[in-house]
Design a protein around this motif. Sequence first.
Motif, PDB file in Angstrom:
ATOM      1  N   ARG A  82      35.633   8.739  57.330  1.00  0.00           N
ATOM      2  CA  ARG A  82      34.903   8.897  58.599  1.00  0.00           C
ATOM      3  C   ARG A  82      35.229   7.759  59.565  1.00  0.00           C
ATOM      4  NH1 ARG A  82      30.403  10.350  55.147  1.00  0.00           N
ATOM      5  NH2 ARG A  82      30.404  12.596  55.011  1.00  0.00           N
ATOM      6  N   LEU A  83      35.354   6.546  59.034  1.00  0.00           N
ATOM      7  CA  LEU A  83      35.733   5.418  59.888  1.00  0.00           C
ATOM      8  C   LEU A  83      37.147   5.596  60.421  1.00  0.00           C
ATOM      9  CD1 LEU A  83      34.191   2.477  57.841  1.00  0.00           C
ATOM     10  CD2 LEU A  83      33.456   3.275  60.101  1.00  0.00           C
ATOM     11  N   MET A  84      38.059   6.071  59.578  1.00  0.00           N
ATOM     12  CA  MET A  84      39.429   6.321  60.020  1.00  0.00           C
ATOM     13  C   MET A  84      39.442   7.381  61.116  1.00  0.00           C
ATOM     14  SD  MET A  84      41.489   6.225  56.397  1.00  0.00           S
ATOM     15  CE  MET A  84      43.085   6.598  57.135  1.00  0.00           C
ATOM     16  N   ARG A  85      38.588   8.382  60.977  1.00  0.00           N
ATOM     17  CA  ARG A  85      38.530   9.480  61.939  1.00  0.00           C
ATOM     18  C   ARG A  85      38.140   8.987  63.333  1.00  0.00           C
ATOM     19  NH1 ARG A  85      34.369  14.112  60.535  1.00  0.00           N
ATOM     20  NH2 ARG A  85      32.960  12.397  60.955  1.00  0.00           N
ATOM     21  N   THR A  86      37.397   7.889  63.418  1.00  0.00           N
ATOM     22  CA  THR A  86      36.962   7.383  64.719  1.00  0.00           C
ATOM     23  C   THR A  86      38.103   6.772  65.525  1.00  0.00           C
ATOM     24  OG1 THR A  86      36.451   5.125  63.992  1.00  0.00           O
ATOM     25  CG2 THR A  86      34.687   6.793  63.768  1.00  0.00           C
ATOM     26  N   GLY A  87      39.214   6.472  64.845  1.00  0.00           N
ATOM     27  CA  GLY A  87      40.326   5.822  65.525  1.00  0.00           C
ATOM     28  C   GLY A  87      40.198   4.312  65.555  1.00  0.00           C
ATOM     29  N   GLY A  97      44.336  12.680  56.634  1.00  0.00           N
ATOM     30  CA  GLY A  97      43.213  13.179  57.403  1.00  0.00           C
ATOM     31  C   GLY A  97      43.138  14.691  57.435  1.00  0.00           C
ATOM     32  N   VAL A  98      44.301  15.332  57.633  1.00  0.00           N
ATOM     33  CA  VAL A  98      44.334  16.795  57.675  1.00  0.00           C
ATOM     34  C   VAL A  98      43.911  17.369  56.330  1.00  0.00           C
ATOM     35  CG1 VAL A  98      45.858  18.812  57.859  1.00  0.00           C
ATOM     36  CG2 VAL A  98      46.042  16.948  59.524  1.00  0.00           C
ATOM     37  N   LEU A  99      44.469  16.857  55.255  1.00  0.00           N
ATOM     38  CA  LEU A  99      44.146  17.382  53.931  1.00  0.00           C
ATOM     39  C   LEU A  99      42.698  17.090  53.556  1.00  0.00           C
ATOM     40  CD1 LEU A  99      45.103  18.977  51.538  1.00  0.00           C
ATOM     41  CD2 LEU A  99      46.082  16.883  50.582  1.00  0.00           C
ATOM     42  N   ALA A 100      42.215  15.910  53.883  1.00  0.00           N
ATOM     43  CA  ALA A 100      40.810  15.583  53.603  1.00  0.00           C
ATOM     44  C   ALA A 100      39.891  16.555  54.335  1.00  0.00           C
ATOM     45  CB  ALA A 100      40.511  14.144  54.003  1.00  0.00           C
ATOM     46  N   ALA A 101      40.235  16.887  55.574  1.00  0.00           N
ATOM     47  CA  ALA A 101      39.427  17.847  56.338  1.00  0.00           C
ATOM     48  C   ALA A 101      39.508  19.238  55.697  1.00  0.00           C
ATOM     49  CB  ALA A 101      39.897  17.898  57.789  1.00  0.00           C
ATOM     50  N   GLU A 102      40.709  19.652  55.296  1.00  0.00           N
ATOM     51  CA  GLU A 102      40.873  20.958  54.653  1.00  0.00           C
ATOM     52  C   GLU A 102      40.093  21.050  53.344  1.00  0.00           C
ATOM     53  OE1 GLU A 102      45.073  21.625  54.238  1.00  0.00           O
ATOM     54  OE2 GLU A 102      45.331  22.063  56.371  1.00  0.00           O
ATOM     55  N   LEU A 103      40.043  19.936  52.622  1.00  0.00           N
ATOM     56  CA  LEU A 103      39.306  19.896  51.354  1.00  0.00           C
ATOM     57  C   LEU A 103      37.800  19.701  51.572  1.00  0.00           C
ATOM     58  CD1 LEU A 103      41.755  17.660  49.281  1.00  0.00           C
ATOM     59  CD2 LEU A 103      41.379  20.133  49.036  1.00  0.00           C
ATOM     60  N   GLU A 104      37.408  19.570  52.833  1.00  0.00           N
ATOM     61  CA  GLU A 104      36.010  19.350  53.219  1.00  0.00           C
ATOM     62  C   GLU A 104      35.451  18.040  52.673  1.00  0.00           C
ATOM     63  OE1 GLU A 104      33.786  22.906  52.363  1.00  0.00           O
ATOM     64  OE2 GLU A 104      34.933  24.054  53.821  1.00  0.00           O
ATOM     65  N   LEU A 126      35.172  15.474  54.428  1.00  0.00           N
ATOM     66  CA  LEU A 126      34.452  14.819  55.515  1.00  0.00           C
ATOM     67  C   LEU A 126      33.096  15.459  55.759  1.00  0.00           C
ATOM     68  CD1 LEU A 126      37.479  14.393  57.900  1.00  0.00           C
ATOM     69  CD2 LEU A 126      36.356  12.612  56.594  1.00  0.00           C
ATOM     70  N   ALA A 127      32.793  16.510  55.028  1.00  0.00           N
ATOM     71  CA  ALA A 127      31.506  17.180  55.193  1.00  0.00           C
ATOM     72  C   ALA A 127      30.374  16.235  54.796  1.00  0.00           C
ATOM     73  CB  ALA A 127      31.449  18.438  54.342  1.00  0.00           C
ATOM     74  N   VAL A 128      29.337  16.263  55.562  1.00  0.00           N
ATOM     75  CA  VAL A 128      28.173  15.416  55.270  1.00  0.00           C
ATOM     76  C   VAL A 128      27.364  16.095  54.178  1.00  0.00           C
ATOM     77  CG1 VAL A 128      26.082  14.394  56.208  1.00  0.00           C
ATOM     78  CG2 VAL A 128      28.138  14.550  57.620  1.00  0.00           C
ATOM     79  N   PRO A 129      27.099  15.403  53.069  1.00  0.00           N
ATOM     80  CA  PRO A 129      26.328  16.025  51.996  1.00  0.00           C
ATOM     81  C   PRO A 129      24.909  16.312  52.448  1.00  0.00           C
ATOM     82  CG  PRO A 129      26.698  13.702  51.535  1.00  0.00           C
ATOM     83  CD  PRO A 129      27.446  14.030  52.790  1.00  0.00           C
ATOM     84  N   PRO A 130      24.306  17.372  51.926  1.00  0.00           N
ATOM     85  CA  PRO A 130      22.925  17.674  52.317  1.00  0.00           C
ATOM     86  C   PRO A 130      21.990  16.564  51.879  1.00  0.00           C
ATOM     87  CG  PRO A 130      23.650  19.101  50.512  1.00  0.00           C
ATOM     88  CD  PRO A 130      24.817  18.274  50.911  1.00  0.00           C
ATOM     89  N   ARG A 131      20.988  16.307  52.682  1.00  0.00           N
ATOM     90  CA  ARG A 131      20.011  15.259  52.368  1.00  0.00           C
ATOM     91  C   ARG A 131      19.054  15.768  51.310  1.00  0.00           C
ATOM     92  NH1 ARG A 131      18.016  11.885  57.368  1.00  0.00           N
ATOM     93  NH2 ARG A 131      19.105  10.207  56.374  1.00  0.00           N
ATOM     94  N   THR A 132      18.650  14.849  50.463  1.00  0.00           N
ATOM     95  CA  THR A 132      17.651  15.202  49.459  1.00  0.00           C
ATOM     96  C   THR A 132      16.265  15.012  50.055  1.00  0.00           C
ATOM     97  OG1 THR A 132      17.540  12.976  48.556  1.00  0.00           O
ATOM     98  CG2 THR A 132      19.176  14.466  47.582  1.00  0.00           C
TER      99      THR A 132
END
Length: 74
Positions: free
Chosen positions: A14-19, A56-63, A65-71
Amino acid sequence: MGKEPTTATQHLLRLMRTGATDRAIARELDVSLRTLNRRIARLQSLLGVQSRFQLGVLAAELEWLAVPPRTSNE
């Protein structure tokens, strides 16, 4: 090696995604630049990619970067 993506891996991606620069990312993670570069290289190797862009592309494809649901405890 633990099951990926770990919470730490997701935070890094996620930090890498910010540039942000490597220096800024390392500072945010409280690690050295060398440690940051080793972590990124490990992820590239793990996913069999040659560049950060591919990572980045593969990480996005593998999801990864998805935010896990909150407990309910959060």
